[in-house]
Design a protein around this motif. Structure first.
Motif, PDB file in Angstrom:
ATOM      1  N   CYS A   8       0.835  -1.096  -0.090  1.00  0.00           N
ATOM      2  CA  CYS A   8      -0.041  -0.084  -0.007  1.00  0.00           C
ATOM      3  C   CYS A   8       0.862   1.400  -0.033  1.00  0.00           C
ATOM      4  O   CYS A   8       1.746   1.300   0.910  1.00  0.00           O
ATOM      5  N   ALA A   9       0.610   2.023  -0.871  1.00  0.00           N
ATOM      6  CA  ALA A   9       1.077   3.867  -0.902  1.00  0.00           C
ATOM      7  C   ALA A   9       0.092   4.582  -0.212  1.00  0.00           C
ATOM      8  O   ALA A   9      -1.031   4.537  -0.733  1.00  0.00           O
ATOM      9  N   PHE A  10       0.676   5.104   0.782  1.00  0.00           N
ATOM     10  CA  PHE A  10      -0.680   5.797   1.692  1.00  0.00           C
ATOM     11  C   PHE A  10       0.036   7.363   1.998  1.00  0.00           C
ATOM     12  O   PHE A  10       1.298   7.283   2.100  1.00  0.00           O
ATOM     13  N   SER A  11      -0.787   8.392   2.227  1.00  0.00           N
ATOM     14  CA  SER A  11      -0.201   9.558   2.496  1.00  0.00           C
ATOM     15  C   SER A  11       0.259   9.570   3.765  1.00  0.00           C
ATOM     16  O   SER A  11      -0.231   9.075   4.683  1.00  0.00           O
ATOM     17  N   SER A  12       1.540  10.418   4.046  1.00  0.00           N
ATOM     18  CA  SER A  12       2.238  10.208   5.229  1.00  0.00           C
ATOM     19  C   SER A  12       1.457  11.299   6.342  1.00  0.00           C
ATOM     20  O   SER A  12       1.141  12.196   5.792  1.00  0.00           O
ATOM     21  N   ALA A  13       1.641  10.752   7.500  1.00  0.00           N
ATOM     22  CA  ALA A  13       0.836  11.765   8.599  1.00  0.00           C
ATOM     23  C   ALA A  13       2.050  12.622   9.075  1.00  0.00           C
ATOM     24  O   ALA A  13       1.566  13.659   9.666  1.00  0.00           O
ATOM     25  N   ASP A  14       3.082  12.447   8.855  1.00  0.00           N
ATOM     26  CA  ASP A  14       4.125  13.396   9.273  1.00  0.00           C
ATOM     27  C   ASP A  14       4.831  14.503   8.289  1.00  0.00           C
ATOM     28  O   ASP A  14       5.282  15.358   8.746  1.00  0.00           O
ATOM     29  N   PHE A  15       4.656  14.133   6.826  1.00  0.00           N
ATOM     30  CA  PHE A  15       5.250  15.150   5.827  1.00  0.00           C
ATOM     31  C   PHE A  15       4.103  15.293   4.994  1.00  0.00           C
ATOM     32  O   PHE A  15       3.442  14.463   4.114  1.00  0.00           O
ATOM     33  N   GLU A  16       3.628  16.682   4.690  1.00  0.00           N
ATOM     34  CA  GLU A  16       2.393  17.072   3.743  1.00  0.00           C
ATOM     35  C   GLU A  16       3.024  16.879   2.369  1.00  0.00           C
ATOM     36  O   GLU A  16       4.136  17.080   2.012  1.00  0.00           O
ATOM     37  N   GLY A  17       2.292  16.056   1.681  1.00  0.00           N
ATOM     38  CA  GLY A  17       2.515  15.937   0.017  1.00  0.00           C
ATOM     39  C   GLY A  17       3.570  14.823  -0.014  1.00  0.00           C
ATOM     40  O   GLY A  17       4.061  14.668  -1.238  1.00  0.00           O
ATOM     41  N   ALA A  18       3.513  13.921   1.064  1.00  0.00           N
ATOM     42  CA  ALA A  18       4.310  12.784   0.738  1.00  0.00           C
ATOM     43  C   ALA A  18       3.931  11.503   0.887  1.00  0.00           C
ATOM     44  O   ALA A  18       2.670  11.387   1.468  1.00  0.00           O
ATOM     45  N   TYR A  19       4.317  10.378   0.463  1.00  0.00           N
ATOM     46  CA  TYR A  19       3.860   9.021   0.369  1.00  0.00           C
ATOM     47  C   TYR A  19       4.810   8.010   1.070  1.00  0.00           C
ATOM     48  O   TYR A  19       6.063   8.198   0.945  1.00  0.00           O
ATOM     49  N   GLU A  20       4.336   7.347   1.895  1.00  0.00           N
ATOM     50  CA  GLU A  20       5.088   6.186   2.538  1.00  0.00           C
ATOM     51  C   GLU A  20       4.467   4.703   1.963  1.00  0.00           C
ATOM     52  O   GLU A  20       3.549   4.730   1.508  1.00  0.00           O
ATOM     53  N   PHE A  21       5.309   3.579   2.302  1.00  0.00           N
ATOM     54  CA  PHE A  21       4.811   2.514   1.629  1.00  0.00           C
ATOM     55  C   PHE A  21       4.863   1.236   2.955  1.00  0.00           C
ATOM     56  O   PHE A  21       5.741   1.136   3.651  1.00  0.00           O
ATOM     57  N   GLU A  22       3.691   0.408   2.898  1.00  0.00           N
ATOM     58  CA  GLU A  22       3.753  -0.573   3.766  1.00  0.00           C
ATOM     59  C   GLU A  22       3.537  -1.801   3.416  1.00  0.00           C
ATOM     60  O   GLU A  22       2.558  -1.808   2.180  1.00  0.00           O
ATOM     61  N   ILE A  23       3.759  -2.913   3.740  1.00  0.00           N
ATOM     62  CA  ILE A  23       3.579  -4.360   3.048  1.00  0.00           C
ATOM     63  C   ILE A  23       3.229  -5.133   3.906  1.00  0.00           C
ATOM     64  O   ILE A  23       3.605  -5.343   5.292  1.00  0.00           O
ATOM     65  N   TYR A  24       2.211  -5.971   3.588  1.00  0.00           N
ATOM     66  CA  TYR A  24       1.965  -7.314   4.391  1.00  0.00           C
ATOM     67  C   TYR A  24       2.403  -8.530   3.834  1.00  0.00           C
ATOM     68  O   TYR A  24       2.360  -8.912   2.610  1.00  0.00           O
ATOM     69  N   TRP A  78       2.527  -6.714   8.986  1.00  0.00           N
ATOM     70  CA  TRP A  78       2.529  -5.553   8.386  1.00  0.00           C
ATOM     71  C   TRP A  78       4.180  -4.910   8.737  1.00  0.00           C
ATOM     72  O   TRP A  78       4.481  -5.226   9.738  1.00  0.00           O
ATOM     73  N   ARG A  79       4.681  -4.240   7.552  1.00  0.00           N
ATOM     74  CA  ARG A  79       5.900  -3.615   7.960  1.00  0.00           C
ATOM     75  C   ARG A  79       5.780  -2.400   7.057  1.00  0.00           C
ATOM     76  O   ARG A  79       5.564  -2.238   5.773  1.00  0.00           O
ATOM     77  N   ILE A  80       6.231  -1.332   7.777  1.00  0.00           N
ATOM     78  CA  ILE A  80       6.487   0.035   7.036  1.00  0.00           C
ATOM     79  C   ILE A  80       8.004   0.113   6.515  1.00  0.00           C
ATOM     80  O   ILE A  80       8.901  -0.123   7.185  1.00  0.00           O
ATOM     81  N   PHE A  81       8.083   0.544   5.166  1.00  0.00           N
ATOM     82  CA  PHE A  81       9.393   0.926   4.692  1.00  0.00           C
ATOM     83  C   PHE A  81       9.977   2.122   5.261  1.00  0.00           C
ATOM     84  O   PHE A  81       9.069   2.835   5.495  1.00  0.00           O
ATOM     85  N   GLY A  82      11.155   2.129   5.140  1.00  0.00           N
ATOM     86  CA  GLY A  82      11.753   3.466   5.495  1.00  0.00           C
ATOM     87  C   GLY A  82      11.657   4.540   4.524  1.00  0.00           C
ATOM     88  O   GLY A  82      12.056   5.471   4.721  1.00  0.00           O
ATOM     89  N   GLU A  83      11.396   4.105   3.081  1.00  0.00           N
ATOM     90  CA  GLU A  83      11.326   5.053   2.277  1.00  0.00           C
ATOM     91  C   GLU A  83      10.270   6.054   2.160  1.00  0.00           C
ATOM     92  O   GLU A  83       8.905   5.578   2.636  1.00  0.00           O
TER      93      GLU A  83
END
Length: 367
Positions: free
Chosen positions: A171-187, A194-199
């Protein structure tokens, strides 16, 4: 006279042996390549076929052998899912509305016979299911809030060595910490967590729902700006492609990422030739995309009785040799090899330009 009768008897015995060998060949080497709906019907042929088709090993073999697109799950925001079959005699599911799941759901992604669905209740739980066997599994809650319309991609690549389906959900999801940024999580189903990538990818606009595609370990999403954002699962790095057409549809053709667009009455099929063009030196002549097909379609559609294609988001599906386009009089398919059009029959709301349209493989895969 006796000799003649003896020869006929020998010939009959040989023919009987040939017939039995052919029956064994069909049962062992032909049935696994057929879709699930046909196989359920073929259980009535004889007791041996019923026993063969009902075994877990056969289901495993079929899920590794049959990979053809069989039809499409369709769903609008307010309606339950429905199913459009490419061949109603061969492809189908017993419960297209997915009422066997514990709650009403939205279909988010599909891969090789498995569906990823999300519950409509406050919990918004994820489910992985096989609509043919009605088997399902509820996934644990993600670590991050994926939002109301998550950019999910289900990855399931059948393996002859794995009797239990091993799959991943990204899943690519909107970051809660950075506006206009996306983070990535994998199951990962093998780990059950689940695990959130550092990217973190910066500078992204809103993603296009259901646009995600997986090709050779890389996930691609379309964004409203017309760009394509990729995430490399091996390198755990993201990157953006700059491509101007916002009406395209991503798919997979011959093992490569494809982009299919309709613009100025012309359908264009492009295939990604170089993933990392953005890293090339300035003025480099290396192209990111190769045009494989360009066809003027609207005149041909009018002659076929389908009416012109919609100007906005006309391409709903594009993978393999099959493209599905939305026209003013319904949905129709286009075969890139034969370049022939065909109509699609189903309960989808053709006037809803925001309907979810997800390809499906009619598989017996066991969860």
């Amino acid at each position: 006279m006796d000799r003649g009768r003896g020869l006929n008897k020998i010939t009959a015995n040989k023919n009987s042996k040939i017939y039995m060998d052919l029956e064994d060949i069909m049962r062992e080497h032909t049935l696994p390549f057929l879709p699930a709906k046909s196989l359920f019907r073929f259980k009535g042929v004889c007791r041996d076929w019923k026993l063969q088709i009902s075994t877990p090993f056969f289901a495993h073999n079929q899920s590794n052998s049959f990979h053809n697109c069989s039809g499409f799950f369709c769903q609008s925001f307010s309606n339950p899912p429905s199913f459009i079959s490419l061949d109603q005699n061969s492809y189908g599911v017993p419960d297209p509305s997915l009422l066997f799941l514990p709650e009403p759901v939205y279909i988010r992604s599909s891969c090789n016979g498995l569906l990823c669905c999300q519950g409509r209740t406050h919990d918004k739980a994820y489910y992985i299911c096989n609509p043919v066997t009605k088997q399902w599994k509820k996934l644990p809650k993600p670590n991050a809030d994926h939002g109301s319309n998550p950019a999910l991609v289900l990855i399931f690549e059948p393996s002859i060595l794995n009797f239990v389906a091993e799959y991943k959900l990204i899943c690519a999801f909107s970051s809660a910490d950075f506006e206009g940024a996306y983070e990535f999580e994998i199951y990962n189903s093998t780990e059950g967590s689940w695990r959130i990538f550092g990217e973190i990818y910066f500078g992204a606009e809103e993603h296009k729902p259901k646009s995600g595609v997986h090709v050779n370990g890389i996930i691609y999403w379309l964004f409203d700006s017309g760009g394509i954002v990729l995430f490399d699962l091996t390198m755990q790095r993201s990157q953006r492609f700059h491509h101007g057409d916002i009406n395209g549809c991503l798919g997979v053709m011959n093992g490569k990422l494809s982009l299919v667009t309709v613009c100025n009455e012309t359908l264009t099929v492009s295939v990604l030739s170089n993933t990392y063009t953005n890293t090339m030196a300035m003025n480099s002549r290396v192209k990111a995309w190769d045009t494989k097909l360009s066809v003027n379609i609207n005149n041909r559609l009018e002659l076929s009785g389908f009416g012109p294609a919609y100007d906005r988001r006309p391409v709903l599906y594009a993978s393999g040799d099959l493209i599905v386009i939305r026209g003013e009089r319904g949905l129709y398919s286009f075969n890139t090899k034969t370049q022939e059009f065909g109509g699609l029959r189903g309960k989808a709301d053709h006037d809803d330009r925001y309907v979810v349209f997800i390809g499906y493989v009619n598989s017996l895969v066991d969860i």
